[in-house]
Enzyme design. Sequence first.
Site, PDB file in Angstrom:
ATOM      1  N   GLY A   1       0.851  -1.185   0.000  1.00 32.29           N
ATOM      2  CA  GLY A   1       0.000   0.000   0.000  1.00 32.29           C
ATOM      3  C   GLY A   1       0.885   1.232   0.000  1.00 32.29           C
ATOM      4  O   GLY A   1       2.036   1.186  -0.426  1.00 32.29           O
TER       5      GLY A   1
ATOM      6  N   CYS B   1       3.145   5.335  -2.828  1.00 34.67           N
ATOM      7  CA  CYS B   1       4.089   5.184  -3.946  1.00 34.67           C
ATOM      8  C   CYS B   1       3.837   3.959  -4.820  1.00 34.67           C
ATOM      9  O   CYS B   1       3.527   4.096  -6.008  1.00 34.67           O
ATOM     10  CB  CYS B   1       5.510   5.149  -3.409  1.00 34.67           C
ATOM     11  SG  CYS B   1       5.904   6.603  -2.436  1.00 34.67           S
TER      12      CYS B   1
HETATM   13  C1  UGA Z   1       8.709   3.107  -1.533  1.00 33.02           C
HETATM   14  C2  UGA Z   1      10.117   2.639  -1.930  1.00 33.02           C
HETATM   15  O1  UGA Z   1      10.527   1.578  -1.070  1.00 33.02           O
HETATM   16  C3  UGA Z   1      11.116   3.793  -1.842  1.00 33.02           C
HETATM   17  O2  UGA Z   1      12.383   3.360  -2.291  1.00 33.02           O
HETATM   18  C4  UGA Z   1      10.618   4.928  -2.733  1.00 33.02           C
HETATM   19  O3  UGA Z   1      11.502   6.047  -2.675  1.00 33.02           O
HETATM   20  C5  UGA Z   1       9.249   5.355  -2.282  1.00 33.02           C
HETATM   21  O4  UGA Z   1       8.345   4.226  -2.357  1.00 33.02           O
HETATM   22  C6  UGA Z   1       8.779   6.450  -3.197  1.00 33.02           C
HETATM   23  O5  UGA Z   1       8.528   6.194  -4.379  1.00 33.02           O
HETATM   24  O6  UGA Z   1       8.795   7.638  -2.789  1.00 33.02           O
HETATM   25  P1  UGA Z   1       7.432   3.510   0.789  1.00 33.02           P
HETATM   26  O7  UGA Z   1       6.202   3.683  -0.037  1.00 33.02           O
HETATM   27  O8  UGA Z   1       7.744   4.509   1.834  1.00 33.02           O
HETATM   28  O9  UGA Z   1       8.743   3.489  -0.168  1.00 33.02           O
HETATM   29  O10 UGA Z   1       7.321   2.117   1.518  1.00 33.02           O
HETATM   30  P2  UGA Z   1       7.935   0.647   1.384  1.00 33.02           P
HETATM   31  O11 UGA Z   1       8.744   0.347   2.570  1.00 33.02           O
HETATM   32  O12 UGA Z   1       8.561   0.428   0.086  1.00 33.02           O
HETATM   33  O13 UGA Z   1       6.602  -0.238   1.484  1.00 33.02           O
HETATM   34  C7  UGA Z   1       5.572  -0.150   0.517  1.00 33.02           C
HETATM   35  C8  UGA Z   1       4.518  -1.183   0.807  1.00 33.02           C
HETATM   36  O14 UGA Z   1       5.006  -2.497   0.544  1.00 33.02           O
HETATM   37  C9  UGA Z   1       4.025  -1.213   2.254  1.00 33.02           C
HETATM   38  O15 UGA Z   1       2.624  -1.355   2.273  1.00 33.02           O
HETATM   39  C10 UGA Z   1       4.690  -2.435   2.853  1.00 33.02           C
HETATM   40  O16 UGA Z   1       3.964  -3.000   3.915  1.00 33.02           O
HETATM   41  C11 UGA Z   1       4.716  -3.357   1.641  1.00 33.02           C
HETATM   42  N1  UGA Z   1       5.772  -4.383   1.731  1.00 33.02           N
HETATM   43  C12 UGA Z   1       7.084  -4.036   1.750  1.00 33.02           C
HETATM   44  C13 UGA Z   1       5.391  -5.719   1.783  1.00 33.02           C
HETATM   45  O17 UGA Z   1       4.192  -6.065   1.753  1.00 33.02           O
HETATM   46  N2  UGA Z   1       6.378  -6.673   1.844  1.00 33.02           N
HETATM   47  C14 UGA Z   1       7.693  -6.353   1.856  1.00 33.02           C
HETATM   48  O18 UGA Z   1       8.528  -7.278   1.907  1.00 33.02           O
HETATM   49  C15 UGA Z   1       8.043  -4.990   1.822  1.00 33.02           C
END
Ligand code: UGA
Length: 455
Positions: free
Chosen positions: A257, A260
């Site tokens: 979610g 981004c």
């Molecule tokens: C993401 C990217 O990781 C950053 O590198 C990027 O700069 C940013 O988008 C952006 O475009 O500005 P972010 O949206 O803050 O960062 O969060 P993430 O940590 O990437 O997580 C995104 C989603 O994926 C979350 O809902 C998280 O719970 C989910 N996720 C993440 C999973 O379901 N499994 C995982 O193993 C990792």
Amino acid sequence: MKAAIIGSGYVGLVSGACFAEVGHSVICVDTDGDKIDALKKGGVSIYEPGLDELVKSNLASRRLAFTTDVGKAVRESELIFIAVGTPSKPDGGCDLAQVRQASWEIGRSLGDDYKVIAVMSTVPIETGDEIEKIITRSSGSLNFDLVSNPEFLQEGSAVGDRMNPRRIVIGAGSGKAAALLEEFYKPFGSEVMTTDRKTAEMAKYACNAFLATKISFINEIATICEEVGADVTDISKIMGKDPRIGPHFLNAGLGYGGSCFPKDTRSLDQIANLKGHYFALLKSVIEVNNIQRQRLLRKILYELQPIDNKRLAVLGLAFKPNTDDIRESIAVDLVGDLLEKGARVKAHDPIASTNASKILGGGVCSSDLNEVVAGSDAVIIATEWPVYRELDLEYLKKVVAEPVIFDGRNVLDPDKAFRAGFKYFGTGRQKRQPDIEGIGSFSETFIEAGDGQSA
Ligand code: UGA
């Protein structure tokens, strides 16, 4: 160096504070006068670890300032970053209204001095060309360079990511602009990768789409794991030991979610369509994520039927831990769906309950964990906050009405939950309930706990 940042949201504010921290003189701009007034007094309205302190100390040292006046900020700066929001449009495309507006206003304030304008907002490939035209039209000047400078900050660790970037990407058509940005980023000591503008724009989408692909892939594996009785968390650890695969972004759960991944995957898909390419893989990634959002709901409805008036405790509302951001939060959607199905839901989040209550209502959301779990017919973990990993299961067993846990983010040890007397339903893991007692999981002794898993 003197820099202006147009847009003081997550990316703009974190970047501004960090740029000031390494010694630059930074002026952050926003159209929201109340936000700017608060920031001038050090009031940070978003929760981002370390940001509050950084803003306050750099305000005090006068390296950081805030204004609503774009013209003033542009005139005073040699480097101008565009960091405004680029939300999704209903058709999945990227809404560039704020970028266009900011570009027009920057152009109107450009004087005779040479300036570099760097686009930090995530924008579709070729948007740089359009921005360049807008600025040329509104300024009547050609004495500037327009550069793509995507950021890779993760909410929850954005300050650390900004202070220690893995790479800095500069998409510039001019050597002069690239040199100025390289100089600006020197204090961070990270590798600078210089390329052309379209490649930099595309690289940002490629990174986010690839990470989203890893998540959808492991969620598909998780679904099969549940059918065959395997454990996806062990599989992630085993996969992660292979450096060609890497250990990160292999946590199965409710799907991705936030502000981004959902937006950027939809946008890249639309860009591909517009260019006549059917991006089959990305379409599947998006579809899997949409299905994954529903999977836990269906599991809960099946296991707890009839759901009417069941008292459910949902733990976690933020789209991920260490943030108060609930944009495209699957946890918030899940609570909404459960309420719609007739369940009585109380939801907890350590930080995001105030934001979530604006959507779900104050009667549903709380930051008091004890109050939320007491008397519940099932506990549902929807966001992997550390506090849920450390739940005292013996205590929990005493205060719930029925000992049932749905672990949507696989934060608990299924064996421990089972031993504490709970029916345990993980994601991509075997159920743990009396009738299937004795089926073991891959021994933890083979795998170092927590190794290689991202937060
Ligand atoms: C993401 C990217 O990781 C950053 O590198 C990027 O700069 C940013 O988008 C952006 O475009 O500005 P972010 O949206 O803050 O960062 O969060 P993430 O940590 O990437 O997580 C995104 C989603 O994926 C979350 O809902 C998280 O719970 C989910 N996720 C993440 C999973 O379901 N499994 C995982 O193993 C990792």
